[in-house]
Design an enzyme around this catalytic site. Structure first.
Site: not given
Ligand code: SAH
Length: 394
Positions: A227, A211, A298, A277, A249, A338
């Protein structure tokens, strides 16, 4: 104590301090160990290889606590492990200018199944294996006294517990009830963490340094933070003076917290939140020919196991192909995985193919990885899971 004898020629990983012993390596169980009990492990000649915890339900039947002719696995042992983990991290809160750190990183800290983060003065732990569960209260006591924390909250609600035949458990284990929201900071960037409802222990501390790196490029830039969870990369970019940040998200709860987090930082007018999505939203942006100066990808873990690698790679490639197309010429792509099952070389190959299909020339500026408080042990390469690339897209 039960003694477990390994098959001939199956002692090599244990000799090299790898903590996992699979059921197929075991020749003989001399006794009837309880789930989570400490067992002695020997090679086929009866030579002691160390002590580990018995997991009757898991394919990883033993997770080693210690190796060779070692001291007993008792309160003193767990106190020492906790002291070692804290010593490895000494100075990190000031170096990373934060009040939130990973303190115990499971196998890499010699405590398989134990993950503990600290948010200000609250410890949050996950105990995912039988051995971790059996010794939970000893470990909690050691951590409370070594850190001076005010509470210990348990978040043992991941699927790993089920594979060990353990129930999922959450709640206070020591000290006071933690506050509903805990204020943390990463340098000058502010977040609130909900340790009861947030993912994992509440926040993705593993991305802290990434970050920061991305924020150094963010001033005056438009950012697409996919995400987003509770805002992470986008909030850091906002605080660094981004021209505009779009968070996407699928979780409304995560975005509500992202909104609060945005409001805790400077420059919070220039932010949009989109509940969607990502796979669909990226296509919609592509169809509108939208572009951004910085695109962050991410995603959650697409591959839980090695058998899901191919399917996961298709998912990663899809979002990377779309993500690269959305980067303004000369802009940045920060892309992550990850999934431990996707190694850095495979990840790089996937991004290479995505760039090729997108028809863009991509240059790597930095290879990114999990933050240093998420330590890795050389003897346990499985502990390296978070990898990323920061790229210029021409
Ligand atoms: N980048 C964030 C962590 C991401 S965790 C940070 O730095 O804190 C992954 C995230 O993806 C979660 O919040 C989950 O709700 C979201 N997610 C999972 N599948 C998804 C999709 N198909 N579309 C949108 N969001 C999604």
């Amino acid at each position: 104590m039960t003694t477990i004898k390994l098959k001939p020629k199956r002692d090599n990983p244990t000799r090299h301090r790898h903590p996992w012993i699979f059921s197929g390596a075991i020749a003989e169980v001399k006794g009837s160990p309880q789930r989570g009990e400490t067992v002695a492990v020997t090679n086929d000649h009866g030579e002691l290889l160390g002590f580990g915890a018995w997991s009757p339900e898991s394919q990883i039947r033993i997770r080693m606590w210690d190796f060779g002719d070692c001291a007993p696995i008792d309160e003193t042992f767990f106190n020492r492990r906790v002291q070692d983990a804290l010593a490895i991290r000494s100075g990190m809160t000031s170096r990373f200018e934060t009040n939130a750190l990973r303190l115990i990183n499971a196998e890499a800290d010699g405590l398989p199944g134990v993950t503990v983060d600290i948010y200000d003065t609250t410890l949050v732990g996950q105990f995912t294996t039988a051995g971790a569960e059996t010794n939970k209260h000893t470990i909690v006591k050691a951590l409370m006294s070594a850190t001076g924390a005010t509470s210990f909250y348990e978040r043992s609600d991941g699927d790993g517990r089920l594979r060990e035949g353990l129930e999922q458990m959450t709640g206070r284990l020591a000290g006071d009830e933690p506050p509903n929201k805990i204020h943390i900071h990463e340098r000058e960037v502010n977040f609130e963490v909900d340790v009861r409802l947030g993912h994992k222990t509440g926040f993705y501390l593993d991305q802290r340094e990434n970050r920061r790196i991305i924020a150094t490029y963010a001033q005056g830039q438009t950012v697409l933070n996919t995400f987003a969870f509770t805002g992470g990369f986008g909030i850091a970019a906002q605080a660094a003076g981004a021209a505009h940040v779009t968070h996407i998200d699928i979780s409304g709860t995560a975005l509500e917290q992202a909104k609060i987090n945005a409001s805790l930082n400077v420059n919070h007018e220039a932010v949009t939140f989109q509940k969607a999505n990502v796979f669909e939203a990226l296509r919609t942006y592509r169809d509108k020919a939208a572009t951004f100066d910085i695109v962050v990808l991410d995603p959650p873990k697409f591959a839980e196991t090695r058998s899901q690698t191919m399917k996961a790679l298709r998912g990663y490639k899809d979002i990377n192909l779309l993500g690269i197309k959305l980067v303004q010429q000369g802009g940045l792509l920060a892309t992550f995985s990850c999934s431990g099952a996707i190694d850095p070389q495979l990840f790089r190959t996937m991004v290479t193919e995505a760039a090729h299909d997108a028809g863009r020339d991509v240059r790597i500026l930095s290879e990114l990885r999990q933050a240093p408080d998420h330590v890795e042990a050389l003897s346990f390469p499985e502990g390296f899971y978070l990898k990323g690339l920061l790229c210029r897209v021409l």
